[in-house]
Design a protein around this motif. Structure first.
Motif, short mmCIF file in Angstrom:
data_model
loop_
_atom_site.label_atom_id
_atom_site.label_comp_id
_atom_site.label_asym_id
_atom_site.label_seq_id
_atom_site.Cartn_x
_atom_site.Cartn_y
_atom_site.Cartn_z
N ASP A 301 0.83 -1.21 0.00
CA ASP A 301 0.00 0.00 0.00
C ASP A 301 0.86 1.25 0.00
O ASP A 301 0.54 2.24 -0.68
CB ASP A 301 -0.92 0.01 1.22
CG ASP A 301 -2.03 -1.03 1.12
OD1 ASP A 301 -2.25 -1.54 0.00
OD2 ASP A 301 -2.66 -1.33 2.14
N ILE A 302 1.95 1.24 0.77
CA ILE A 302 2.84 2.41 0.84
C ILE A 302 3.49 2.65 -0.52
O ILE A 302 3.55 3.79 -1.01
CB ILE A 302 3.90 2.20 1.93
CG1 ILE A 302 3.24 2.20 3.32
CG2 ILE A 302 4.98 3.29 1.86
CD1 ILE A 302 4.17 1.83 4.45
N ARG A 303 3.98 1.59 -1.15
CA ARG A 303 4.62 1.74 -2.47
C ARG A 303 3.63 2.27 -3.50
O ARG A 303 3.96 3.17 -4.29
CB ARG A 303 5.17 0.39 -2.94
CG ARG A 303 6.38 -0.08 -2.17
CD ARG A 303 7.14 -1.13 -2.95
NE ARG A 303 6.35 -2.33 -3.19
CZ ARG A 303 6.77 -3.35 -3.94
NH1 ARG A 303 7.95 -3.28 -4.55
NH2 ARG A 303 6.03 -4.42 -4.08
N GLN A 304 2.41 1.74 -3.47
CA GLN A 304 1.41 2.19 -4.42
C GLN A 304 1.03 3.64 -4.17
O GLN A 304 0.86 4.42 -5.11
CB GLN A 304 0.17 1.29 -4.32
CG GLN A 304 -0.85 1.52 -5.41
CD GLN A 304 -1.95 0.48 -5.39
OE1 GLN A 304 -1.74 -0.63 -4.91
NE2 GLN A 304 -3.10 0.82 -5.90
N GLY A 305 0.94 4.04 -2.89
CA GLY A 305 0.61 5.42 -2.56
C GLY A 305 1.68 6.39 -3.01
O GLY A 305 1.37 7.48 -3.52
N ILE A 306 2.96 6.02 -2.85
CA ILE A 306 4.06 6.88 -3.29
C ILE A 306 4.01 7.08 -4.80
O ILE A 306 4.18 8.20 -5.32
CB ILE A 306 5.41 6.28 -2.86
CG1 ILE A 306 5.57 6.36 -1.34
CG2 ILE A 306 6.58 7.00 -3.55
CD1 ILE A 306 6.81 5.66 -0.82
N PHE A 307 3.75 6.00 -5.54
CA PHE A 307 3.71 6.11 -7.00
C PHE A 307 2.56 7.02 -7.45
O PHE A 307 2.75 7.91 -8.30
CB PHE A 307 3.57 4.74 -7.64
CG PHE A 307 3.27 4.80 -9.12
CD1 PHE A 307 4.25 5.19 -10.02
CD2 PHE A 307 2.01 4.49 -9.60
CE1 PHE A 307 3.98 5.26 -11.38
CE2 PHE A 307 1.74 4.56 -10.96
CZ PHE A 307 2.72 4.93 -11.85
N TYR A 308 1.37 6.80 -6.91
CA TYR A 308 0.24 7.61 -7.35
C TYR A 308 0.39 9.07 -6.94
O TYR A 308 -0.02 9.97 -7.68
CB TYR A 308 -1.08 7.02 -6.82
CG TYR A 308 -1.58 5.88 -7.66
CD1 TYR A 308 -2.00 6.08 -8.96
CD2 TYR A 308 -1.63 4.58 -7.16
CE1 TYR A 308 -2.46 5.04 -9.75
CE2 TYR A 308 -2.08 3.53 -7.94
CZ TYR A 308 -2.49 3.77 -9.23
OH TYR A 308 -2.94 2.73 -10.01
N ALA A 309 0.97 9.33 -5.77
CA ALA A 309 1.23 10.71 -5.38
C ALA A 309 2.21 11.36 -6.35
O ALA A 309 2.04 12.53 -6.76
CB ALA A 309 1.78 10.77 -3.95
#
Length: 540
Positions: A301-309
């Motif tokens: 979830d953290i990795r996906q959040g960083i990418f989308y941000a």
């Protein structure tokens, strides 16, 4: 005039690159739709009612619903009353998985949903706001002969939300309430072969525990886990895409550093986008197959959040750099009003995720949805996030419209140029507009396929083939963002070709025009000629 590859590559080669990317995009959808199975599987379990004959309950004793060491069982509560067995001595036992099956680390996670079968009784109805107190223990083992090892134990409360659809009369006694499903347990990985749940519903009139919850007949569980076949396809995609993005990122930055000028903000942001894509691609999930890493869901979830941000910030800066004049652009501080809310929203979602999956690292039975405050808070997060996503998309469309309008204003100078030069710049403008429309299409596709995956039945039948729509959504959208980042870094890398050299050598009459373009456009540093055109007004 040296520019980016998107401007200097011939139309024929650009079309070939576009077709190749489209073929890879179609292949990524086909991998999920035709090769991979459904992303998840749901297995239904009916709890077995075991009798704890020991007067003082032993927390280390585990009750097996079947097998050689199975517990003493009763069929229903009428039998318990006939044998004078108290409710506190009844243990609901569930073995995961079903007999003659094994769990596997390839399943990645396990989500368990609980549902009570509650019969209507005139003298024992469900009270408003009734809370069910559940004393639950979880154990594991890796072979059928070993002793069970406790993994977690907790006393949880779940609010009952039940509706009795018929008239509450004596004639309708025995009919079941319609109760909502309740979140029960979530494991971040499936490292063991066998799991055992022992559930008690302790009753205490003095402490008012489990009073007014109706007459519970059975407990049903639904276990949801990722399919091993889908996991292998997903890991294979990540393993293939990681070096692809890593190589193009290194190649892109090498071309940037070979230039005589320092990189501008837009080039730095493109490189940062490549870094974030590489970060989300790195297949660290392979280690979860061999190690008991319960934090992999949270890390994902953290990795996906960083990418989308980073992706949302990139779009804002990409459009903004083509709107501002040369005095304002190339400064990250200019975008704090747009990027700030994205960072703040991402941080809020991170806090929300930590409140759910962060706590579940210690207590897999915890759920933020279990309380009224938690439910309202979670719903508020989801609603606000949905509204913000819609507003962002509208704002992005507005910025793209402004960029198009700005470019149209610049086209007023094109008729004064020679035919060859005018066609060149019209071609650049068309290519840039096409890329912006592809960007909006990618954003819209993500939203559309997410909605489709929520409302459809999960698969379509196409001739003799079964197309797994949800799997196609996951692999297709994941492949789409990799191809998009790959295309951005490739097309915006500095080109070795120099368009002006060919024109000046072939047409001496265009020399005065080249000088005019040089003084108005090419002295502005930037990755593309369109970028330079946007910023020339401040210089003039």
């Amino acid at each position: 005039m040296a520019g980016a590859i998107i401007e200097n590559m011939s139309t024929k080669k650009l079309v070939i690159v576009g077709v190749i990317l489209l073929l890879f995009q179609a292949f990524s959808f086909m991998v999920g739709g035709l090769i991979a199975p459904s992303p998840t599987t749901a297995v239904h379990y009916l709890a077995t009612k075991c009798v704890d004959t020991v007067k003082h309950h032993q927390s280390t004793k585990w009750f097996m619903p079947w097998g050689p060491n199975q517990c003493d069982k009763i069929r229903d509560f009428d039998e318990a009353m006939a044998k004078k067995i108290e409710a506190n001595n009844i243990v609901f036992a569930v073995h995961i998985p079903l007999p003659n099956k094994e769990m596997s680390p390839w399943f990645q996670f396990m989500l368990v949903i609980l549902q009570f079968d509650i019969a209507f009784k005139m003298y024992n109805q469900i009270e408003d706001g009734a809370l069910a107190t559940i004393d639950v223990g979880l154990a594991y083992r890796d072979d059928t002969l070993s002793e069970w090892t406790e993994m977690a134990h907790s006393i949880e409360q779940r609010k009952l939300s039940c509706n009795f659809t018929t008239t509450k009369t004596y004639e309708n006694e025995g009919r079941y309430y319609e109760c909502d499903l309740l979140p029960f347990m979530e494991l971040g990985n499936v490292a063991h072969k066998y799991y055992l749940l022992n559930i008690r519903l302790p009753v205490s009139e003095r402490k008012k525990i489990n009073m007014g919850i109706g007459e519970i007949k059975d407990i049903r569980l639904v276990g949801i886990h990722q399919n091993g076949g889908f996991t292998k396809v997903w890991f294979a995609m990540k393993t293939f895409l990681t070096p692809s993005i890593l190589i193009i990122m290194v190649w892109y930055w090498r071309r940037i550093t070979l230039m005589t000028r320092p990189p501008v903000l837009l080039e730095k942001v493109i490189f940062a986008l490549g870094l974030c894509m590489t970060f989300i691609n790195i297949p660290v999930e392979w280690f979860s197959v061999g190690f008991n890493w319960t934090w992999m869901l949270l890390f994902g979830d953290i990795r996906q959040g960083i990418f989308y941000a980073m992706l949302l910030s990139f779009w804002i800066i990409f459009c903004g750099e083509h709107l501002m004049d040369q005095m304002e652009r190339n400064h990250f501080s200019i975008y704090w009003k747009q990027v700030g809310p994205i960072v703040f929203g991402s941080f809020c979602l991170f806090i929300f995720d930590m409140c759910e999956r962060g706590v579940q690292l210690k207590n897999p039975f915890y759920s933020i949805w279990a309380s009224d405050v938690g439910t309202e808070l979670a719903m508020a997060f989801i609603i606000v996030a949905g509204i913000c996503a819609c507003l962002y998309f509208l704002f992005l469309c507005f910025m793209v419209f402004q960029v198009f309008r700005n470019i149209s204003g610049k086209r007023s100078s094109l008729p004064a140029m020679s035919k060859a030069r005018r066609l060149h710049y019209e071609g650049l403008i068309f290519r840039f507009k096409f890329l912006m429309l592809v960007t909006l299409t990618c954003a819209a596709m993500t939203v559309i396929f997410f909605i489709i995956s929520q409302v459809n039945e999960g698969h379509w039948h196409w001739g003799d083939y079964t197309v797994q729509v949800n799997s196609a959504f996951f692999t297709g959208i994941y492949g789409m963002w990799n191809l998009y980042v790959f295309a951005i870094m490739f097309l915006y890398a500095p080109s070795h070709k120099r368009y002006g050299d060919e024109q000046s050598s072939g047409d001496a009459g265009a020399s005065g025009e080249d000088i005019q373009l040089t003084t108005t456009i090419t002295h502005v540093d930037g990755p593309t000629e369109i970028y330079k055109m946007m910023g020339k007004e401040a210089q003039e």
